[in-house]
Write a protein that holds these residues in place. Structure first.
Motif, PDB file in Angstrom:
ATOM      1  N   ALA A   1      -8.430  -3.877  -2.497  1.00  0.00           N
ATOM      2  CA  ALA A   1      -7.986  -4.489  -1.252  1.00  0.00           C
ATOM      3  C   ALA A   1      -6.577  -3.962  -0.814  1.00  0.00           C
ATOM      4  O   ALA A   1      -6.561  -3.718   0.298  1.00  0.00           O
ATOM      5  CB  ALA A   1      -8.257  -6.055  -1.427  1.00  0.00           C
ATOM      6  N   GLY A   2      -5.918  -3.731  -1.544  1.00  0.00           N
ATOM      7  CA  GLY A   2      -4.479  -3.353  -1.141  1.00  0.00           C
ATOM      8  C   GLY A   2      -4.451  -1.838  -0.835  1.00  0.00           C
ATOM      9  O   GLY A   2      -3.834  -1.528   0.418  1.00  0.00           O
ATOM     10  N   ALA A   3      -5.259  -1.294  -1.588  1.00  0.00           N
ATOM     11  CA  ALA A   3      -5.222   0.262  -1.024  1.00  0.00           C
ATOM     12  C   ALA A   3      -5.820   0.557   0.416  1.00  0.00           C
ATOM     13  O   ALA A   3      -5.588   1.244   0.979  1.00  0.00           O
ATOM     14  CB  ALA A   3      -5.947   0.989  -2.195  1.00  0.00           C
ATOM     15  N   ALA A   4      -6.959  -0.338   0.367  1.00  0.00           N
ATOM     16  CA  ALA A   4      -7.837  -0.141   1.739  1.00  0.00           C
ATOM     17  C   ALA A   4      -6.848  -0.691   2.885  1.00  0.00           C
ATOM     18  O   ALA A   4      -7.149  -0.384   3.881  1.00  0.00           O
ATOM     19  CB  ALA A   4      -9.194  -1.094   1.642  1.00  0.00           C
ATOM     20  N   MET A   5      -6.174  -1.913   2.788  1.00  0.00           N
ATOM     21  CA  MET A   5      -5.354  -2.421   3.569  1.00  0.00           C
ATOM     22  C   MET A   5      -4.349  -1.650   4.073  1.00  0.00           C
ATOM     23  O   MET A   5      -3.977  -1.138   5.234  1.00  0.00           O
ATOM     24  CB  MET A   5      -4.741  -3.803   3.132  1.00  0.00           C
ATOM     25  CG  MET A   5      -3.864  -4.443   4.337  1.00  0.00           C
ATOM     26  SD  MET A   5      -3.110  -5.994   3.674  1.00  0.00           S
ATOM     27  CE  MET A   5      -4.450  -6.814   3.017  1.00  0.00           C
ATOM     28  N   VAL A   6      -3.504  -0.662   2.923  1.00  0.00           N
ATOM     29  CA  VAL A   6      -2.606   0.366   3.361  1.00  0.00           C
ATOM     30  C   VAL A   6      -3.207   1.339   4.252  1.00  0.00           C
ATOM     31  O   VAL A   6      -2.746   1.959   5.005  1.00  0.00           O
ATOM     32  CB  VAL A   6      -1.964   0.858   2.079  1.00  0.00           C
ATOM     33  CG1 VAL A   6      -0.899   2.081   2.615  1.00  0.00           C
ATOM     34  CG2 VAL A   6      -1.033  -0.192   1.387  1.00  0.00           C
TER      35      VAL A   6
ATOM     36  N   THR B   1      -7.974 -11.947   2.120  1.00  0.00           N
ATOM     37  CA  THR B   1      -6.552 -10.977   2.448  1.00  0.00           C
ATOM     38  C   THR B   1      -6.820  -9.669   3.150  1.00  0.00           C
ATOM     39  O   THR B   1      -6.305  -9.594   4.272  1.00  0.00           O
ATOM     40  CB  THR B   1      -6.018 -10.891   0.876  1.00  0.00           C
ATOM     41  OG1 THR B   1      -5.564 -11.949   0.532  1.00  0.00           O
ATOM     42  CG2 THR B   1      -4.700 -10.388   1.474  1.00  0.00           C
ATOM     43  N   LEU B   2      -7.837  -8.995   2.562  1.00  0.00           N
ATOM     44  CA  LEU B   2      -8.115  -7.785   3.290  1.00  0.00           C
ATOM     45  C   LEU B   2      -8.566  -8.124   4.857  1.00  0.00           C
ATOM     46  O   LEU B   2      -8.281  -7.314   5.787  1.00  0.00           O
ATOM     47  CB  LEU B   2      -9.231  -7.045   2.572  1.00  0.00           C
ATOM     48  CG  LEU B   2      -9.481  -5.689   3.279  1.00  0.00           C
ATOM     49  CD1 LEU B   2      -8.550  -4.692   3.581  1.00  0.00           C
ATOM     50  CD2 LEU B   2     -10.729  -4.815   2.494  1.00  0.00           C
ATOM     51  N   TRP B   3      -9.425  -9.035   4.983  1.00  0.00           N
ATOM     52  CA  TRP B   3     -10.134  -9.385   6.576  1.00  0.00           C
ATOM     53  C   TRP B   3      -8.663  -9.728   7.414  1.00  0.00           C
ATOM     54  O   TRP B   3      -8.612  -9.401   8.534  1.00  0.00           O
ATOM     55  CB  TRP B   3     -11.239 -10.340   6.303  1.00  0.00           C
ATOM     56  CG  TRP B   3     -11.768 -10.745   7.531  1.00  0.00           C
ATOM     57  CD1 TRP B   3     -12.568 -10.007   8.360  1.00  0.00           C
ATOM     58  CD2 TRP B   3     -11.481 -11.939   8.462  1.00  0.00           C
ATOM     59  NE1 TRP B   3     -13.035 -10.386   9.527  1.00  0.00           N
ATOM     60  CE2 TRP B   3     -12.300 -11.594   9.562  1.00  0.00           C
ATOM     61  CE3 TRP B   3     -10.854 -13.255   8.120  1.00  0.00           C
ATOM     62  CZ2 TRP B   3     -12.300 -12.890  10.642  1.00  0.00           C
ATOM     63  CZ3 TRP B   3     -10.898 -14.054   9.031  1.00  0.00           C
ATOM     64  CH2 TRP B   3     -11.764 -13.897  10.444  1.00  0.00           C
ATOM     65  N   VAL B   4      -8.005 -10.602   6.757  1.00  0.00           N
ATOM     66  CA  VAL B   4      -6.854 -11.214   7.569  1.00  0.00           C
ATOM     67  C   VAL B   4      -6.026 -10.037   8.108  1.00  0.00           C
ATOM     68  O   VAL B   4      -5.444  -9.790   9.055  1.00  0.00           O
ATOM     69  CB  VAL B   4      -6.221 -12.451   6.889  1.00  0.00           C
ATOM     70  CG1 VAL B   4      -4.670 -12.778   7.610  1.00  0.00           C
ATOM     71  CG2 VAL B   4      -6.934 -13.675   6.761  1.00  0.00           C
TER      72      VAL B   4
END
Length: 405
Positions: free
Chosen positions: A90-95, A132-135
């Motif tokens: 999720a963190g990698a996708a957000m970045v 978290t990813l959606w927000v």
């Protein structure tokens, strides 16, 4: 007549115990095949997405490909560290999205990692990672886009967020369904293993009862005849010869029955080579008891019985007479057979007195009789009579549950 087995129609084997690919992946130390496949798909799919979104999103560069590669390779640890992998992807996708790179299959790594986390039981952590990813996507698409690449980007339509939310709900629902089904698979496997152990224990007890009944009766007769032979060897050789002949016949019969029991261990699926004994062999049992010095009076005739009931009735009479030979001072026993009202009543009496502390029989013999009767839905009562003798009373149903199937 052989019993015809009707195939049971039901769910396919994979639905009862899980698909083969799922069980194989659970047994693998590292899910490297699926991880390499997903990583390659994400990298290739992102290249196609970048071509379709050229001019709208930032071009893929080394940093973008590194993020895609990290998100894919993290899936190697999804079974060992599902929570960390869910938040890592999720963190990698957000970045990746915050840097303005094209939309594409990068979400697949998040979906797979959160799916694995939910199936493993880490539901809240997976929900938190997806939430978290959606927000983060909402913040980037509707507020932070002004300061993040690509330059000149506009706010995303709110309808797009509804689509993203629908995908999140679908992933959660599918994951919960698989988690529930996986737990059911585990329960069914445990129940089948427990049932197999129970059947093995029941078979072990059945064989133990058979061996006990065969050997206890035969050895008792042999012991008595051996004593007679030794006592009369010098004074009455002819009578000693008769005793030895009885020993030979009894030991041969015992060996045959023991061999039949052992054959069921070697080949459980094969039919027995000889029919199981029943009350039709009661005259032979009376003759064997006579050879041991016990006179047996039999009254009544048994009705036609199912093989299981017939065997149990024979073994109960055999064990009761064996106990009279071994533990009673009486040389006379009475066997009474009576049937009516759907039951067979077997009564074995002797007049005593008891010759030892374990009058009436050993604990194993009486326990075996009770187990045989209980398996058919019957009862056993055994104990001393008021006049000093001993009585065994067995009540067996003429129709058992197994006969009704």
């Amino acid at each position: 007549m052989e019993e015809q087995r009707v195939p049971v129609v039901g769910p396919p084997q994979w639905w009862r115990s899980g698909p083969s690919w799922w069980r194989q992946e659970e047994q693998e130390r590292w899910p490297w095949r699926s991880t390499l496949l997903v990583t390659a798909f994400v990298l290739v799919g992102s290249n196609f997405a970048a071509e379709e979104q050229a001019g709208e999103r930032a071009d893929l560069d080394a940093f973008a490909r590194a993020l895609l590669l990290v998100a894919g390779l993290l899936l190697l640890w999804r079974h060992r560290y599902p929570v960390a992998v869910a938040f890592g992807t999720a963190g990698a996708a957000m970045v990746y999205l915050g840097a303005g790179y094209p939309y594409g299959p990068v979400f697949l790594t998040v979906a797979i990692s959160c799916f694995s986390a939910i199936v493993a039981g880490h539901r809240r952590a997976a929900w938190a990672a997806m939430g978290t990813l959606w927000v983060g996507h909402v913040l980037v698409a509707h507020w932070l886009y002004q300061w993040l690449p690509p330059s000149g980007d506009s706010a995303a339509p709110w309808g797009q967020e509804g689509v993203v939310a629908a995908w999140v709900v679908a992933i959660v629902a599918l994951s919960e369904l698989v988690r529930t089904r996986r737990e059911q698979w585990a329960r069914e496997r445990a129940e089948r293993a427990q049932a197999a152990r129970r059947r093995a224990d029941e078979e072990r007890l059945r064989i133990a009862r058979e061996l006990h009944d065969v050997l206890a009766h035969s050895i008792s007769v042999i012991n008595v005849q051996a004593g007679v032979g030794l006592a009369l060897l010098d004074t009455d050789p002819e009578q000693a010869r008769t005793a030895l002949t009885t020993i030979k016949a009894q030991s041969k019969e015992a060996l045959g029955e023991v061999r039949q029991v052992l054959d069921t261990l070697r080949a459980p699926g094969d039919a027995p080579r000889a029919p199981a004994p029943g009350l039709g062999r009661l005259p032979e049992l009376v003759d064997q008891a006579a050879g041991a010095g016990l006179t047996v009076d039999v009254r009544g005739t048994p009705p036609p019985l199912a093989p299981g009931t017939d065997l149990a009735a024979f073994r109960i009479v055999q064990e009761a007479l064996t106990n009279v030979v071994r533990h009673s001072g009486s040389r006379h026993a009475r066997v009474h057979l009576d049937h009516g009202g759907g039951t067979l009543r077997i009564r074995v009496d002797d007049d005593g007195p008891a010759t030892g502390a374990d009058a009436g029989g050993s604990g194993n013999g009486l326990a075996g009789m009770r187990e045989r009767a209980a398996a058919l839905g019957g009862t056993i009562e055994a104990g001393p009579r008021a006049d000093g003798g001993f009585r065994v009373l067995a009540v067996l149903p003429l129709t058992t549950k197994e006969d009704d199937r």
